[in-house]
Design a protein around this motif. Structure first.
Motif, PDB file in Angstrom:
ATOM      1  N   GLU A   1       0.561  -3.146  -1.258  1.00  0.00           N
ATOM      2  CA  GLU A   1       0.043  -4.198  -1.969  1.00  0.00           C
ATOM      3  C   GLU A   1       0.334  -5.483  -1.438  1.00  0.00           C
TER       4      GLU A   1
ATOM      5  N   ARG B   1      -0.212   0.299  -9.712  1.00  0.00           N
ATOM      6  CA  ARG B   1       0.070  -1.099  -9.368  1.00  0.00           C
ATOM      7  C   ARG B   1      -0.018  -1.673 -10.821  1.00  0.00           C
TER       8      ARG B   1
ATOM      9  N   ALA C   1       6.174   0.533  -6.558  1.00  0.00           N
ATOM     10  CA  ALA C   1       4.853   1.236  -6.910  1.00  0.00           C
ATOM     11  C   ALA C   1       4.360   2.366  -6.101  1.00  0.00           C
TER      12      ALA C   1
END
Length: 1468
Positions: A858, A975, A1053
């Motif tokens: 991410e 996410r 996540a």
């Protein structure tokens, strides 16, 4: 007090003696074990410290023995008990020190040294206070002897000598010595915390290297050292499992197991908590002495006593600060261990659940909310016993200053306040349960919507489902509002309680004419103020107890309930020639449903021998998948014996399951690389061409659930995974439906008949052309095997089920042969190259040409959280209008409270002549006014919290729903779920109160600084210097802490993603026996998260230790100034008030720092949510000034004019100037090879991807000029992957609720679903599980078809809509489509030639260009045309009849059952 000290010394003596005896036994046992060699390595430099330590122990022992002998010599036979206990304990401590040979002193020895030093320091302090100024103590306290005074520096030296070595034994040595590993992990050596000494741990020096790294570059995960071994997921989960195993298996308790797992760590942590509490009450205990000193001193008097008091204050505050930091950090360490253990426990349970797996939404909430909350409770747990202790100490001080009656009144008032809170606490617990239930529903719906977002957008249903989600949030918001207002009532009650207690206490004093002096009043006020913190924390404690109770109950319920559903594996002894042994039995998916009329399947006894190929066929819903699941043990057995499988199994599910990772990782699936065999597998599964096309080859990343792969590619990858496993028994569930005819032939020939020639293969299929190569064929209908035997024997029975299906198959072939015969075409095999045996990609053909790192890592913001984030958050509710009002309430509360305290301290002095009635009335008015502002502040804050959370949530949801499909293809759903659950929960109940707490604490701190500066202006300059240093520390700290806080959210996540992925593929993981590997990955992900959280907590304590010391130093200097000032220069009551507030200075400053750190960290949740409110959106849903007519499209004519499409400006063109016209009310088939652009053409029609050139006209309307909702709602599509939603059959057929039951039943009948629906008594209200898991893939496709026919649109797109349906049903469905869409334009993308052969026109694409476009009959007249080659290959494959002879004894016995059964509500 004397007896208590002797008891403590005696206890240490016994513990030390026990340690010596146990160590002797342990060494003897080890010496007798020839396999174990103990090696003690002495660290260089440790010898010096060892010698000093031994000499100090010996010296103290000799001193106490000598002192005892001296007392005996002077007093005859009378010997002091204290001398005997001290001498005996020190002698035993010396023995233990000499006996220890390794570099770590035993923990019990270190505890004795530290405890003795603390007791000795207290005794010496009492001695100095008593003798330096001849102060008469109220109670007789033990005083230090000459030996105690002499031993103090030596005991301090002992504590210091432990600093260079690891004196505190790791928690794993205390808690699970049986689980130690001989070989230490390499990561263990990287833990800077483990390798540091006492002083480094006390002051958090072990974090300095990390801070240095964070100052020069952005921190990455590899920069962060590992957690201590005791906090690793491996150790934490093993300890929890050990504690669970000690209980009864059938009724074990998770809370009890957790308590046993961390009890010793909690006990050690409790020591720091107790020391902190004790030290915090030294100030109120001595404030009377200090105020009396200020009142009685003369200008020429000695300041020694005052300075001594100032030093004791400083020492007590330093001990309080250091122990508080160790207490908090130790609690966070326990929390990390608890989170790791529970996460692994939930993962193991989730992975082992069969039959009815948990939903992703529930798991997300369990991990994100419940586990986190239980971990956080470790920080609050000591409040349960500390609160009574603090109340007791407060009452002791009140009794000492005011007497018995006021103390009893204070106690009764405190108890009354606590009792009155009970109903509020119960209400809070109930409301929190409701919040969690509604949150579960919302997260579950969010997870399902995210997985189906492509379908929602294609059907233009996103607005409807967005409303469904906001309605669920509204329910959650209503419970949240009630919860926060209840919390406000509790907060008011306990903020006002110190005021109420002080009013009652002083009122009783006035009624009883108790003597009140400024010293006594200020001591009482200091006591109330220090008691205010635990009373203020009590609402949070009660709230946490309530929330934790709910969370533990939810986890206990999850684990306990799911345990009952676990099946017991059956033994599989080796057999000579039998591969699968099937016993007669009945199986049903819903074993407890009262609405189920029949079992799902009934199977009969049979034995399948090794090396046989068994084909399973049947119509949709006949029970094929259920039969395969029964062999795997994945369907509940309601009668009969279990099926035995001998050897390793491999499974290919009908719905492809692809891991996030490289293609190679998906194929190898934990196996070692065998290059030659690997290449053979790729070739057999027709993956070579795809791998050559991808820029990264087999290292290309597969996105979440394989979103960047076509349906056929996913099917071939999971087939390659099964083949590469080199198992004994292969179970393949319809492996050819998602691929075209060429690829299907290649897979059957190369995989099943060559690579798996010697293996046992059981495969279900709708492609009847693959039956004649099977050794044995099972034909299913209505959940029973109606026919079984050789293919040749079965087709000889003209009344059999197989012949009926073959007749339907031939009927579809006749549609292809008829035009071919008319044109005298010759049917002959077509030689195919690798390029011709790969099917068209369903997704963007170029998205796999790059490594999709975004699917794994991410992207995080860098630097400080922007001011715009804070301003957006503060101004979200009512444009920030209530914020100044809340701050004003806090300022007024603070100043009214200080005024009331000053008033009662000032008015009690005799010289002011204030009568008692006036004194108490003014005090009540001031105190009541402050409480009123507290109530207003609490209610307004709750109002802002609810409104802010709701506005930010709606902004994020609107942005996500308006995001283009490409966003969902590149963004894992975990996410988005992480923001929707963890970050939103933080926003709901945490951030507003953290931010407000910071503002309130700053106002209090500034008020105290102003008060101190008013009394002595020099203090203001001192504060400026200290604040400057603190700001520098804060700046040094924040760059590292900010990145750590961001990484906390980012590292969570992957855990959620791994959970979600594992649950979806649990059957595959179990079949391949990969549970241990996936569990190990889960533990690694948890460790990555834990190391970030561990160091994130550590950085806050690092800063707090330093700033605490600075403010303690300020307080010390303020006291010295007050002592040094002449009596006439300052009012004693005002000076006493300064000292009273100064006692809370370090607590308040720590609260400011703690809130500052928490706000900076928690605001990252706001930042992350705001990230998803700024996603680039699709075109508008509706363009008001350009809306098509209500009846549009009337004709259904589609014109493509020089259509050019590319997915991003950096990628090559996919459609290269396509120009053609689809006439209205005609049927157009679209065919082509891999990468030809078929799917891109469909996506351009729905504007999933916008053209970069040219245009698309529908009935002369340029689709780019109208809104997406106006376009997509007028079109209809059946995608290749059938999607159902959790709910009922009715809500799946008619999501927008626009049709009557009569209309619904009509399309249900046309799609051959009537019998299926009527098998459940609830009919159209029959439940549909998440993802439609209680329906077979074929049944789901029929439901999707019925859904589209119900819409009655003029333009219909079929994207391989009947791939998972048997030929007979497909023929009927195609006929239904022809009838129902007679006046519609139908565009069909299909792998089955019969599906498009009767179309009016056929469009052949290649490399984004139109190659052929004409009537099928005309194209077939040219033998060299691409379309005629496709037809020839299909006919050759479907008409071949090379039957193989049946090996002897394939099936030992087959008993057919005449009992009827059904196959509703099941995957198969």
């Amino acid at each position: 007090m004397d007896i208590l000290l002797e008891v403590v010394k005696g206890a240490f003596f016994l513990v030390l003696l026990t340690w010596v005896l146990l160590d002797i036994l342990k060494r003897r046992r080890l010496e007798n074990d020839c396999e174990i060699h103990l090696e003690y390595r002495v660290v260089r430099g440790f010898e010096l410290f060892r010698i000093i330590t031994l000499l100090s122990n010996v010296t103290i022992s000799v001193l106490y023995m000598g002192f005892g002998a001296y007392v005996y010599w002077n007093h005859g036979l009378v010997v002091s008990l204290s001398s005997v206990c001290s001498a005996a304990t020190w002698v035993m401590a010396t023995v233990v020190a000499i006996y220890s040979k390794n570099t770590s002193w035993p923990l019990v020895l270190v505890l004795w040294w530290v405890s003795f030093f603390i007791f000795d320091a207290i005794l010496v302090s009492i001695y100095l206070i008593h003798h330096l100024d001849s102060v008469k103590l109220l109670y007789r306290l033990p005083e230090a002897s000459i030996v105690d005074v002499a031993s103090l520096p030596l005991s301090a030296l002992l504590c210091l000598n432990t600093l260079p070595v690891k004196c505190f034994m790791n928690a794993r040595d205390l808690e699970h010595p049986l689980l130690q590993k001989r070989d230490e992990d390499s990561s263990r050596g990287n833990s800077t915390f483990t390798n540091t000494g006492i002083w480094g741990k006390l002051t958090f020096l072990w974090l300095n290297p990390l801070f240095k790294k964070g100052r020069v570059e952005k921190l990455q995960l590899h920069h962060i050292p590992s957690v201590p071994q005791s906090e690793t997921a491996e150790n934490a989960s093993a300890l929890l499992e050990q504690c669970i195993s000690m209980q009864k298996k059938e009724a074990y308790s998770v809370p009890k197991a957790l308590s046993h797992a961390v009890c010793k760590s909690l006990a050690l942590n409790a020591i720091f908590a107790g020391l902190n509490t004790t030290a915090s009450y030294i100030g109120p205990l001595l404030i009377t002495n200090f105020v009396n000193f200020l009142s009685d001193k003369h200008d020429n008097s000695s300041h020694n006593y005052g300075l001594m008091l100032a030093f004791i204050f400083f020492f007590a505050k330093t001990v309080e600060s250091l122990t508080q930091r160790q207490w908090y950090f130790g609690a966070q360490r326990i929390g990390i261990r608890v989170r790791a253990a529970l996460t692994v426990l939930i993962y193991e349970k989730s992975l082992s659940i069969k039959f009815v797996g948990p939903s992703n939404g529930k798991i997300t909430n369990l991990i994100n909310v419940d586990v986190e909350r239980i971990g956080d409770f470790c920080w609050h747990i000591h409040g349960v016993w500390l609160l009574p202790l603090q109340v007791f100490l407060a009452l002791f001080i009140l009794y000492r200053n005011l007497g018995a009656a006021p103390s009893i009144a204070a106690l009764l008032t405190t108890v009354l306040v606590m009792v009155s809170n009970t109903p509020l606490a119960r209400r809070q617990e109930r409301l929190h349960s409701k919040i969690m239930e509604s949150k579960d529903s919302r997260i579950k719906a969010t997870s399902e919507i995210l997985k189906s977002m492509r379908v929602l957008k294609l059907h233009s249903w996103e607005s409807k489902f967005q409303k469904k989600l906001t309605d669920l949030r509204e329910i959650e918001r209503n419970w949240l509002k009630r919860y926060l207002y209840t919390s406000s009532a509790i907060a008011f009650l306990f903020w006002a309680s110190p005021t109420l207690v002080s009013v009652v206490t002083f009122g009783i004093c006035i009624l009883l004419n108790t003597s009140l002096t400024s010293a006594k009043v200020l001591a009482a006020l200091a006591t109330f103020r220090i008691l205010q913190e635990p009373i203020y924390n009590l609402p949070e404690l009660l709230s946490m107890v309530a929330q934790t109770k709910v969370s533990i109950h939810r986890i206990q319920e999850f684990v306990g309930k799911e345990d009952q559903q676990k099946s017991i594996p059956n033994p599989t002894p080796e057999a000579s020639d039998v591969a699968v042994e099937i016993e007669t039995g009945e199986y049903a998916w819903e074993t407890s449903s009262q609405n189920l009329k029949k079992p799902t399947i009934k199977i009969t006894e049979m034995k399948i021998l090794k090396g046989c190929k068994i084909a399973v066929c049947g119509s949709v819903g006949s029970g094929k998948s259920s039969l395969l699941c029964s062999i795997l043990g994945e369907i509940p057995r309601i009668s009969g014996e279990a099926i035995k499988v001998f050897g390793k199994k491999a499974y290919v599910p009908q719905r492809a399951w692809i891991q996030t990772g490289t293609i190679r990782e998906n194929v190898l699936f934990g196996q070692h690389m065998n290059k030659a065999f690997y290449e053979d597998v790729l070739n057999a599964c027709a993956l070579n061409q795809d791998i050559e096309m991808w820029a990264e080859g087999d290292m290309t990343m597969a996105g979440e659930r394989g979103t960047n792969l076509s349906g056929g590619q996913k099917q071939r990858i999971q087939l390659a995974r099964a083949v590469y496993s080199n198992s004994d028994v292969y179970i393949l569930d319809d492996p050819f439906s998602a691929v075209d005819a060429h690829t299907g032939t290649h897979l059957f020939k190369k995989c099943l008949m060559e690579l798996l020639a010697q293996k046992t293969v059981i495969y279900a299929t709708h492609q009847l052309e693959f039956l004649n190569d099977a050794d044995f064929v099972l034909v299913m209908k209505d959940g029973i095997i109606v026919q079984s035997g050789k293919y040749e024997d079965l087709i000889a029975d003209h009344t059999g089920e197989l012949v009926r299906q073959i007749t339907a198959h031939r009927k579809s072939l006749d549609q292809v042969k008829q035009p071919q015969e008319d044109n005298s075409l010759t049917v002959q095999p077509c030689h195919l190259n690798q390029n011709e045996v790969t099917e068209e990609k369903h997704r963007e053909p170029t998205c796999c040409t790059k490594t999709l790192d975004s699917c794994n890592e991410e992207e995080a913001q860098t630097g400080r959280v922007k001011f715009s984030v804070y301003s957006t958050f503060v101004s979200s509710a009512y444009k920030g209008a209530l914020v100044p009002v809340i701050l004003l309430c806090q300022v007024l509360f603070q100043w009214l409270q200080m005024a009331s305290n000053f008033w009662i301290a000032w008015a009690t002095e005799e010289k002011h002549n204030v009568n008692r009635e006036q004194l108490i009335v003014v005090f009540i008015l001031l105190s009541g006014g402050s409480s009123t502002f507290v109530l207003g502040r609490a209610v307004l804050l709750a109002t802002i919290a609810v409104e802010t959370a709701q506005r930010l949530f709606l902004g994020m949801i609107r942005s996500v729903f308006r995001a283009p499909i490409s966003f969902f293809d590149s963004t894992p759903s975990s996410r988005i779920l992480n923001r929707s659950s963890t970050d939103q929960s933080t926003l709901d109940t945490d951030i507003p109160y953290r931010l407000a707490g910071l503002a309130f604490a700053l106002i209090q701190l500034l008020s105290i600084i102003i008060l101190m500066s008013w009394v002595a202006w020099q203090v203001f300059l001192l504060f400026l210097a200290i604040l400057g240093i603190s700001i520098w520390y804060q700046a040094y700290y924040i760059s590292t802490a900010r990145e750590l806080a961001r990484m906390v959210g980012i590292r969570k996540a992957p855990i959620l993603h791994h959970f979600s992925e594992s649950v979806m593929g649990a059957a595959t993981i179990r079949c391949f026996n990969q549970e241990d590997r996936f569990l190990e990955k889960c533990k690694n992900l948890v460790d990555d998260y834990s190391r970030v959280v561990f160091h994130n907590f550590g950085t806050m304590e690092w800063l707090s230790v330093r700033t605490n010391f600075l403010f303690n130093l300020v307080f010390f200097l303020v006291l010295i100034i007050l002592v040094s000032l002449p009596r006439s220069a300052i009012d004693p009551s005002l000076a006493g008030l300064v000292a009273t507030y100064g006692l809370n200075l370090n607590v308040l400053q720590a609260w400011v720092i703690w809130n500052l750190c928490n706000v900076a960290n928690k605001m990252i949740s706001v930042e992350r949510i705001l990230q998803f409110t700024n996603i680039s959106s699709e075109a508008p849903l509706v363009i008001d000034n350009c809306r098509p007519q209500r009846e549009w499209p009337t004709e259904g004519k589609i014109e493509l004019e020089n259509l050019q499409v590319r997915y991003t400006p950096a990628l090559p063109m996919v459609l290269k100037g396509i120009t053609c016209t689809f006439p209205g009310e005609k049927k157009i088939g679209v065919v082509g090879r891999t990468g030809s652009g078929k799917s891109t053409l469909i996506q351009a029609l729905f504007r999933v991807v916008e053209p970069c050139g040219g245009r698309v006209l529908i009935d002369a309307v340029d689709i780019s000029t109208i809104g997406l909702e106006d376009l997509r709602s007028r079109l209809a599509i059946i995608p290749q992957d059938p999607t159902l939603f959790q709910g009922t059959m009715r809500t799946n057929l008619d999501p927008l609720q626009e049709h009557t039951d009569e209309e619904i039943w009509k399309v249900v009948s046309k799609c051959r679903l009537t019998d299926l629906v009527r098998q459940d008594q609830r009919l159209l209200d029959a439940p549909v599980a998440e993802d439609g898991e209680n329906w077979s893939v074929g049944q789901r496709q029929l439901v999707c078809l019925a859904r589209v026919l119900l819409k009655k649109r003029r333009i219909l797109v079929l994207d391989e809509a009947t791939a998972s349906i048997d030929t007979a049903t497909d023929n009927v469905i195609q006929e239904t489509i022809r009838e129902e869409t007679s006046g519609c334009t139908v565009i069909t993308v299909a792998h089955r030639i019969p599906t498009v052969i009767d179309n009016d026109l056929v469009l052949v694409l290649d490399e984004g260009k139109v190659i052929e476009y004409d009537r099928p009959r005309k194209l077939l007249q040219d033998n060299s045309s691409s379309f005629s080659k496709l037809v020839a290959e299909f006919l050759w494959r479907s008409s071949k009849g090379n039957h193989r002879t049946l090996p002897r004894g394939v099936v030992s016995s087959v008993k057919e059952s005449s009992t009827e059964s059904s196959s509703n509500h099941n995957p198969g």
